[in-house]
Design a protein around this motif. Structure first.
Motif, mmCIF file in Angstrom:
data_model
loop_
_atom_site.group_PDB
_atom_site.id
_atom_site.type_symbol
_atom_site.label_atom_id
_atom_site.label_comp_id
_atom_site.label_asym_id
_atom_site.label_seq_id
_atom_site.Cartn_x
_atom_site.Cartn_y
_atom_site.Cartn_z
ATOM 1 N N LEU B 52 0.842 -1.205 0.000
ATOM 2 C CA LEU B 52 0.000 0.000 0.000
ATOM 3 C C LEU B 52 0.876 1.254 0.000
ATOM 4 O O LEU B 52 0.591 2.225 -0.713
ATOM 5 C CB LEU B 52 -0.955 0.023 1.194
ATOM 6 C CG LEU B 52 -1.866 1.252 1.210
ATOM 7 C CD1 LEU B 52 -2.876 1.216 0.061
ATOM 8 C CD2 LEU B 52 -2.603 1.409 2.537
ATOM 9 N N ASP B 56 0.679 4.193 -2.700
ATOM 10 C CA ASP B 56 0.608 5.629 -2.387
ATOM 11 C C ASP B 56 1.673 6.397 -3.164
ATOM 12 O O ASP B 56 1.433 7.504 -3.656
ATOM 13 C CB ASP B 56 0.814 5.862 -0.884
ATOM 14 C CG ASP B 56 -0.376 5.392 -0.052
ATOM 15 O OD1 ASP B 56 -1.469 5.233 -0.622
ATOM 16 O OD2 ASP B 56 -0.211 5.183 1.167
ATOM 17 N N PHE B 90 -10.122 -5.625 -9.097
ATOM 18 C CA PHE B 90 -9.920 -4.250 -8.626
ATOM 19 C C PHE B 90 -10.718 -3.902 -7.379
ATOM 20 O O PHE B 90 -10.874 -2.734 -7.045
ATOM 21 C CB PHE B 90 -10.253 -3.281 -9.766
ATOM 22 C CG PHE B 90 -9.463 -3.545 -11.007
ATOM 23 C CD1 PHE B 90 -8.164 -3.083 -11.117
ATOM 24 C CD2 PHE B 90 -10.003 -4.294 -12.045
ATOM 25 C CE1 PHE B 90 -7.414 -3.351 -12.241
ATOM 26 C CE2 PHE B 90 -9.261 -4.571 -13.187
ATOM 27 C CZ PHE B 90 -7.960 -4.091 -13.289
ATOM 28 N N ALA B 91 -11.250 -4.941 -6.714
ATOM 29 C CA ALA B 91 -12.173 -4.697 -5.608
ATOM 30 C C ALA B 91 -11.564 -3.840 -4.500
ATOM 31 O O ALA B 91 -12.284 -3.165 -3.771
ATOM 32 C CB ALA B 91 -12.666 -6.018 -5.037
ATOM 33 N N ASP B 93 -9.199 -1.476 -5.075
ATOM 34 C CA ASP B 93 -8.552 -0.303 -5.668
ATOM 35 C C ASP B 93 -9.353 0.969 -5.423
ATOM 36 O O ASP B 93 -10.433 1.158 -5.974
ATOM 37 C CB ASP B 93 -8.374 -0.504 -7.187
ATOM 38 C CG ASP B 93 -7.168 -1.363 -7.511
ATOM 39 O OD1 ASP B 93 -6.692 -2.047 -6.581
ATOM 40 O OD2 ASP B 93 -6.705 -1.341 -8.656
ATOM 41 N N ARG B 94 -8.804 1.857 -4.611
ATOM 42 C CA ARG B 94 -9.401 3.175 -4.376
ATOM 43 C C ARG B 94 -8.304 4.214 -4.498
ATOM 44 O O ARG B 94 -7.459 4.267 -3.623
ATOM 45 C CB ARG B 94 -9.997 3.263 -2.968
ATOM 46 C CG ARG B 94 -11.205 2.417 -2.731
ATOM 47 C CD ARG B 94 -11.559 2.473 -1.267
ATOM 48 N NE ARG B 94 -12.386 1.350 -0.886
ATOM 49 C CZ ARG B 94 -13.738 1.398 -0.881
ATOM 50 N NH1 ARG B 94 -14.343 2.493 -1.251
ATOM 51 N NH2 ARG B 94 -14.427 0.353 -0.513
ATOM 52 N N PRO B 95 -8.239 5.004 -5.515
ATOM 53 C CA PRO B 95 -9.080 4.920 -6.691
ATOM 54 C C PRO B 95 -8.548 3.833 -7.629
ATOM 55 O O PRO B 95 -7.513 3.260 -7.360
ATOM 56 C CB PRO B 95 -8.882 6.290 -7.330
ATOM 57 C CG PRO B 95 -7.459 6.626 -7.011
ATOM 58 C CD PRO B 95 -7.204 6.050 -5.643
ATOM 59 N N SER B 153 -1.874 4.436 9.221
ATOM 60 C CA SER B 153 -3.193 5.090 9.247
ATOM 61 C C SER B 153 -3.931 4.885 7.922
ATOM 62 O O SER B 153 -5.158 4.801 7.882
ATOM 63 C CB SER B 153 -3.060 6.573 9.590
ATOM 64 O OG SER B 153 -2.491 7.266 8.517
ATOM 65 N N HIS B 154 -3.174 4.758 6.815
ATOM 66 C CA HIS B 154 -3.828 4.490 5.524
ATOM 67 C C HIS B 154 -4.434 3.084 5.507
ATOM 68 O O HIS B 154 -5.517 2.872 4.970
ATOM 69 C CB HIS B 154 -2.824 4.644 4.376
ATOM 70 C CG HIS B 154 -2.299 6.038 4.250
ATOM 71 N ND1 HIS B 154 -1.267 6.371 3.418
ATOM 72 C CD2 HIS B 154 -2.669 7.196 4.850
ATOM 73 C CE1 HIS B 154 -1.012 7.671 3.525
ATOM 74 N NE2 HIS B 154 -1.850 8.191 4.389
ATOM 75 N N ALA B 157 -7.557 3.371 7.448
ATOM 76 C CA ALA B 157 -8.611 4.097 6.730
ATOM 77 C C ALA B 157 -9.301 3.183 5.718
ATOM 78 O O ALA B 157 -10.507 3.290 5.486
ATOM 79 C CB ALA B 157 -8.022 5.317 6.034
ATOM 80 N N LEU B 158 -8.519 2.278 5.127
ATOM 81 C CA LEU B 158 -9.072 1.398 4.094
ATOM 82 C C LEU B 158 -9.540 0.057 4.663
ATOM 83 O O LEU B 158 -9.969 -0.823 3.916
ATOM 84 C CB LEU B 158 -8.022 1.165 3.005
ATOM 85 C CG LEU B 158 -7.717 2.395 2.155
ATOM 86 C CD1 LEU B 158 -6.458 2.195 1.336
ATOM 87 C CD2 LEU B 158 -8.883 2.737 1.248
#
Lengths: 464, 414
Positions: B52, B56, B90-91, B93-95, B153-154, B157-158
């Motif tokens: 991740l 980023d 891609f479930a 994938d944000r974005p 923290s990311h 968040a996800l």
């Protein structure tokens, strides 16, 4: 005749800001164009292609584009409502916030703060800034409309209202995200929905930032500068509603052959083809308007800006739908054809029309005449040649790339490596830098002309 | 006449909003209510903390502006990149990072296509592995440590699962490590399928490999251009395994010509099986870059440097008698150049266990071969490249004497 306080200073402020951010964005574009063929022109970490590209598109769309839309729409609004702005101080504050927000936004992109969704790259604190600016704009637009002194709402006002509503819906829905830090967030939508929402936004950002507000300018300034009435009011009504309706269905034509459900792609392609009709409704309206007296093309220097502008709009809205077709998309999608297409719209249609509108406005609010028609003509030819060279070279190299990616040998194996297709681009990419330079020089002539016009005139808040 | 909509701005705006929302809802937001728009492949994993962090960075650097991450279901595209992209990949994938422009190639199937080290080389200087590339250099990212706190923290968040060890491990990682880890994870949800498909493929050769010098020389040129950056200038190995040692896919011993060509053409993927060997993956395919003829020439060259087949070096026990005989042979024929103590003089040191400048054991047969045939510049023996200068002794030295000399050399090797 009673003089009305028209708050020309805010209009002038937005126009100057718009031009300033335009120069910054265009220079970034030139550096990008060089980086395409000279990787040593990347200056990490802040000025690499990856970061600079978002800076270029956003500073131009939001700085030049929205700045011009704010200023010129307010100019049109107060004249078509026959009254000063209802909240002039709000508009002035909007101008100040705008000029703080744009550099902050630009710097944040160079610093690597991005949502990575095209044309919506700004992170959430900046998104909030954009929304505040938009609300401020909307308040003046609707207050002016409600309290207007002229009963009739002219076409341009419809387009401005549609812009205000549509951009609000688009911007807010696409920027909904999961916050993950002060300058970090993740798209609320996952996977294929993220793609579907983003291109619904992305395509309509073009529709409601680069089309409807520019049409508002076109419908106002073309008759104003030529003295010829719009050919057909009825045609403009039909074009308006069909455009507003159809545009929102077409986003997935950016996602042809992706894992988005096939029916969404097909519906998008169908509406995209339909969109040729309303687009050409405005093109035809423009042509027939000037058709009443084609000699204006020679006698009135602004006419050719508007007619060439609307011509590029027309070409853009035929080329765009063609690109949506699966067979065409196969060949040109992901290639340099696409920047060629986009720049015909932005450099040809948008910039041409915005510049012409500014040429009209500045002498009016400075109570003088244009400094030099000759320089305006030089500007016209340089940006025309620069833009055509840009787009045509990109179309050629785009087709070449697409063809190389698909080319196979007699035994069915691929003929070229990806790198082969990159290397073949270099001469075209270099030519594109030259085209960009020509365009930039043209814009410098424009800025000089505007500056000299302002210098010899006298900006007053009052005008009839 | 009642007031028209064109005289009522609020009504007009509401109507416009309604018209705008129809297409919006039908094509974009209503479909979200259905399962069809939330597919997830069984093998799809949430990213690790390092992956991740890498994603980023992929976002931060705007990689998406030049690279797509979706392979279209077009024949040419599948041949170039691999399996076309599936909605269920891609479930998480944000974005989405599908991109809209391929200034560089698609990356949906880049994961495990190359070894990690290839990516480091490529980020350091793309043109060192891809001549003519316009990719900016990203080696500078090695100086930036991964921000472990932000990454944690990311992940939260996800709602991605992670362990404290995972976060602690980030302390030793830099941004480039994270980016490479992310790239290697791309396409993981469909990877097993790919491996199975490659398993059965062995290309049929249209003609035997060429043996003439001209073809082998052409192969050498291709090798220098396409292979040497990873396999070493002389095939001695680099970030990729040596190819001059007759070890193929991790196992020593004969490998058919067809199999060599197959590996070059198709590349390798983890778990791919060929002639009883299982690949670990990391080799890209070259069937697009090279014609069939070039593939044969390259394979011919590779065979030429991999041969003669090195038999596993079994240390023979030599009798004291043989060694003594060998010493006599050495003193009369070799010492003049290599020194009375084999310490090296005009010719190189012979007791330092370097053979043709490579510290690697060599078979007795090959030592005997060097003595009897001598060396010439560029001659490849057992994957080693000679500088030349050793005269051939075979014509005037008996086989027995040569074997004795080998015994003596073995006895003095340190």
């Amino acid at each position: 005749m009673e003089a009305i306080h028209y708050d020309n200073k805010t209009v002038q402020g937005f126009i100057v800001s718009s031009i300033t951010w335009g120069v910054v964005g265009i220079l970034a574009g030139l550096l990008l164009s060089i980086q395409m063929w000279a990787p040593e022109a990347n200056f990490p970490p802040y000025f690499t292609f990856g970061r600079l590209r978002a800076f270029h598109t956003n500073v131009l769309a939001y700085g030049l584009g929205i700045g011009a839309i704010f200023g010129i729409s307010l100019y049109i609004l107060i004249r078509l409502t026959k009254r000063p702005l209802v909240f002039p101080k709000l508009a002035r504050l909007q101008l100040y916030i705008f000029n703080v927000a744009i550099p902050l936004a630009g710097i944040s992109l160079l610093a690597g703060y991005t949502q990575s969704i095209e044309y919506a790259e700004f992170e959430w604190p900046l998104d909030i800034g954009v929304v505040i600016l938009w609300v401020m704009f909307a308040v003046n637009v609707f207050a002016g409309m409600i309290k207007r002194k002229e009963k009739h709402m002219y076409i341009s006002l419809w387009y401005i209202m549609a812009t205000v509503v549509a951009v609000a819906v688009l911007y807010i829905l696409n920027n909904l995200s999961i916050p993950a830090g002060i300058m970090k967030s993740y798209h609320l939508y996952e996977g294929i929905n993220s793609a579907n929402v983003e291109w619904w936004f992305g395509h309509n950002a073009v529709g409601f930032i680069f089309t409807t507000p520019i049409l508002a300018m076109f419908y106002y300034f073309l008759p104003k500068s030529t003295g010829l009435p719009i050919f057909s009011h009825r045609l403009s009504i039909i074009a308006f509603w069909s455009l507003t309706f159809a545009y929102l269905w077409t986003g997935a034509h950016h996602l042809v052959y992706t894992p988005i459900p096939d029916w969404i792609q097909t519906v998008a392609i169908a509406f995209t083809i339909f969109l040729v009709a309303p687009s050409w409704g405005s093109v035809v309206n423009g042509y027939y308007t000037v058709g009443a007296d084609w000699s204006k093309m020679q006698t009135n220097y602004l006419t050719k800006f508007f007619i060439l502008g609307i011509t590029f709009y027309g070409l853009q809205t035929v080329q765009g739908p063609s690109q949506g077709l699966r067979t065409v998309s196969q060949l040109i999608h992901y290639t340099d054809w696409v920047p060629g297409h986009v720049h015909m719209g932005t450099m040809g249609w948008v910039t041409m029309t915005v510049c012409a509108s500014i040429y009209y406005i500045i002498p009016k609010i400075y109570h003088t005449d244009i400094f030099s028609v000759k320089i305006a003509n030089i500007h016209f030819w340089l940006v025309l040649v620069g833009q055509l060279m840009f787009s045509i070279t990109m179309w050629i190299t785009g087709i070449q790339q697409g063809a190389m990616w698909k080319a196979v040998n007699a035994d069915g194996s691929l003929k070229f490596t990806f790198l082969d297709s990159v290397i073949k681009n270099y001469p075209y990419w270099q030519l594109r830098t030259v085209s960009g330079l020509i365009f930039t020089v043209g814009m410098l002539f424009f800025i000089y002309n505007i500056y000299m016009t302002a210098r010899k005139g006298n900006l007053t808040a009052e005008s009839a | 006449m009642s007031k028209s909509i064109y005289d009522r701005p609020i009504a007009f705006a509401l109507l416009a909003a309604g018209v705008i929302l129809i297409g919006t809802l039908v094509t974009t937001f209503v479909p979200m209510l259905f399962d069809e728009m939330h597919p997830k492949l069984e093998n799809l994993q949430t990213p690790t903390a390092l992956e991740l962090a890498g994603r980023d960075i992929y976002q931060r650097e705007g990689c998406v502006n030049c690279h797509t991450q979706t392979v279209r279901p077009l024949k040419s595209e599948v041949m170039r990149y691999g399996e076309f992209s599936k909605a269920g990949e891609f479930a998480y994938d944000r974005p989405f990072l599908w991109g809209s422009k391929r200034t560089g190639p698609d990356l949906a199937r880049i994961g495990k296509k190359y070894p990690d080290q290839w990516h480091y080389m490529h980020f350091d200087d793309a043109r060192s592995v891809a001549k003519g590339s316009n990719m900016p250099t990203y080696g500078w990212m090695k100086d930036y440590p991964v921000n472990a706190k932000a990454t944690k923290s990311h992940m939260e968040a996800l709602s991605f699962p992670y362990t404290d060890d995972e976060i602690e491990a980030l302390a030793d990682k830099n941004d480039l490590d994270a980016l490479v880890a992310y790239l290697q994870s791309l396409g993981h949800a469909i990877r097993p399928t790919q491996a199975e498909e490659v398993q059965t493929t062995t290309l049929a050769l249209e003609a035997p490999l060429p043996t003439d010098d001209a073809s082998i020389n052409k192969g050498a040129t291709i090798f220098a251009e396409q292979c040497s950056m990873c396999h070493g200038e002389k095939g001695e190995g680099g970030i990729a395994p040596a190819i001059s040692d007759n070890v193929w896919l991790g196992t020593a011993g004969a490998f058919s010509d067809a199999a060599i060509v197959t590996v070059i053409a198709k590349g390798t993927t983890e778990g791919m099986m060929l002639e009883g060997r299982t690949a670990t993956g990391g080799m890209p395919g070259f069937e697009t870059a090279l014609s069939k003829k070039e593939l044969s020439e390259l394979a011919a060259f590779i065979k030429s440097i991999a041969e003669p087949v090195a038999t596993p070096a079994v240390k023979k026990e030599y009798s004291a008698e043989a060694i003594a005989k060998g010493k006599t042979v050495y003193n009369s024929k070799c010492g003049g150049c290599h020194g009375s103590e084999a310490q090296g003089l005009v010719g190189p040191n012979l007791k330092d266990n370097q053979w043709l400048y490579v510290v690697r054991d060599i078979s007795d047969e090959n030592i005997a071969l060097i003595i009897s045939e001598g060396t010439s510049a560029g001659k490849v023996i057992d994957g080693r490249t000679a500088k030349g200068g050793m005269p051939p002794f075979g014509a005037f030295t008996s086989k027995e004497d040569i074997e004795a000399a080998v015994a003596y050399l073995r006895s003095i090797a340190e």
